[in-house]
Motif scaffolding. Structure first.
Motif, short mmCIF file in Angstrom:
data_model
loop_
_atom_site.label_atom_id
_atom_site.label_comp_id
_atom_site.label_asym_id
_atom_site.label_seq_id
_atom_site.Cartn_x
_atom_site.Cartn_y
_atom_site.Cartn_z
N LYS A 19 10.37 1.36 2.77
CA LYS A 19 8.98 1.15 3.18
C LYS A 19 8.78 -0.25 3.77
CE LYS A 19 7.42 5.16 1.92
NZ LYS A 19 7.04 6.15 2.97
N LYS A 41 2.39 2.80 -3.46
CA LYS A 41 1.59 3.64 -4.37
C LYS A 41 2.09 5.08 -4.42
CE LYS A 41 -2.66 0.91 -3.79
NZ LYS A 41 -4.07 0.92 -3.33
N LYS A 42 2.77 5.49 -3.36
CA LYS A 42 3.26 6.87 -3.28
C LYS A 42 4.68 7.02 -3.85
CE LYS A 42 0.53 7.91 0.87
NZ LYS A 42 0.59 8.38 2.29
N ILE A 43 5.29 5.91 -4.27
CA ILE A 43 6.68 5.97 -4.75
C ILE A 43 6.72 6.06 -6.27
CG2 ILE A 43 8.92 4.81 -4.77
CD1 ILE A 43 8.10 3.32 -2.25
N GLU A 62 13.88 3.51 -1.88
CA GLU A 62 12.69 4.02 -1.20
C GLU A 62 11.72 2.88 -0.88
OE1 GLU A 62 9.41 7.63 -1.73
OE2 GLU A 62 11.11 7.47 -3.12
N LYS A 98 0.83 -1.21 0.00
CA LYS A 98 0.00 0.00 0.00
C LYS A 98 0.87 1.26 0.00
CE LYS A 98 -2.72 -0.76 3.56
NZ LYS A 98 -3.85 -0.54 4.50
N ARG A 99 2.01 1.20 0.69
CA ARG A 99 2.90 2.37 0.75
C ARG A 99 3.58 2.61 -0.60
NH1 ARG A 99 5.27 -0.38 5.59
NH2 ARG A 99 3.95 0.14 7.35
#
Length: 203
Positions: free
Chosen positions: A94, A57-59, A90, A54-55
């Motif tokens: 996460k 998605k922001k990368i 990154e 889920k994290r």
């Protein structure tokens, strides 16, 4: 098992797999003795990978993210493609969120040199996770539960490998793939763990 394919431009595909089949019998006994442990395998592997997915998605530069597991919840694999080393670092950050200091450089990659840093060591990560987690893993004797655990890294490059720093390294005949099998709770392997400095042959 951490497996990565690197292209010359620094892009590639990364996957990490947790395999608890060797502890399957022990897990069954634990579940039989205490019904509160019914979801223990999901807590150990799936939940952590799902949170990381889920994290992602922001990368920027991370795509084709896949998460799969077997029916018995003993094997979990998280796989994704990365466009550059910055995005890969990154993403690994996460996965290890809360375990390592922020902005750790796990991977460095150039035409001459590849570096894999192991910030805290796998054993330390497991012990940290146990100490700070609010779930059932908190009460486990991890050294006993994972006494035979290994952490394997397999990296494949386009360039041929000339030398490496980790004495646990095994090189394939074509000198393009290197493997490190680290026995996590082995005292003799604590210093080297999965860190490595790999030099490539000059063209």
């Amino acid at each position: 098992m951490e497996r990565t394919y690197f292209n010359k431009d620094g892009s590639g595909v990364f996957s990490i797999k947790v395999d608890l089949t060797k502890t399957g019998k022990l897990i069954s006994v634990i579940k039989y003795i205490n019904k509160d442990y019914e979801g223990i395998t999901k807590l150990i592997g799936y939940n952590a990978f799902y949170a990381a997915k889920k994290r992602f998605k922001k990368i920027i530069g991370i795509g084709d993210v896949r998460l799969k597991h077997d029916e018995a919840m003993l094997k979990f694999t998280l796989r994704f493609a990365f466009k550059n080393i910055k995005a890969l670092n990154e993403a690994i950050g996460k996965i290890n969120e809360g375990l390592d200091p922020a902005n750790i450089t796990y991977f460095s990659f150039s035409d001459e040199l590849f570096v894999r840093e192991d910030a805290n060591g796998i054993a330390k990560k497991l012990l940290f996770y146990q100490k700070h987690d609010n779930c059932l893993v908190e009460s486990l004797d991890l050294a006993s539960f994972f006494k035979d655990i290994t952490y394997t890294t397999i990296y494949t490059f386009r360039n041929r490998i000339m030398d490496f720093s980790n004495p646990l390294s095994q090189l394939t005949k074509d000198k393009k793939t290197i493997r490190v099998v680290h026995h996590v709770f082995s005292v003799d392997e604590t210093e080297d763990a999965i860190s490595n400095r790999i030099h490539f042959e000059k063209k």
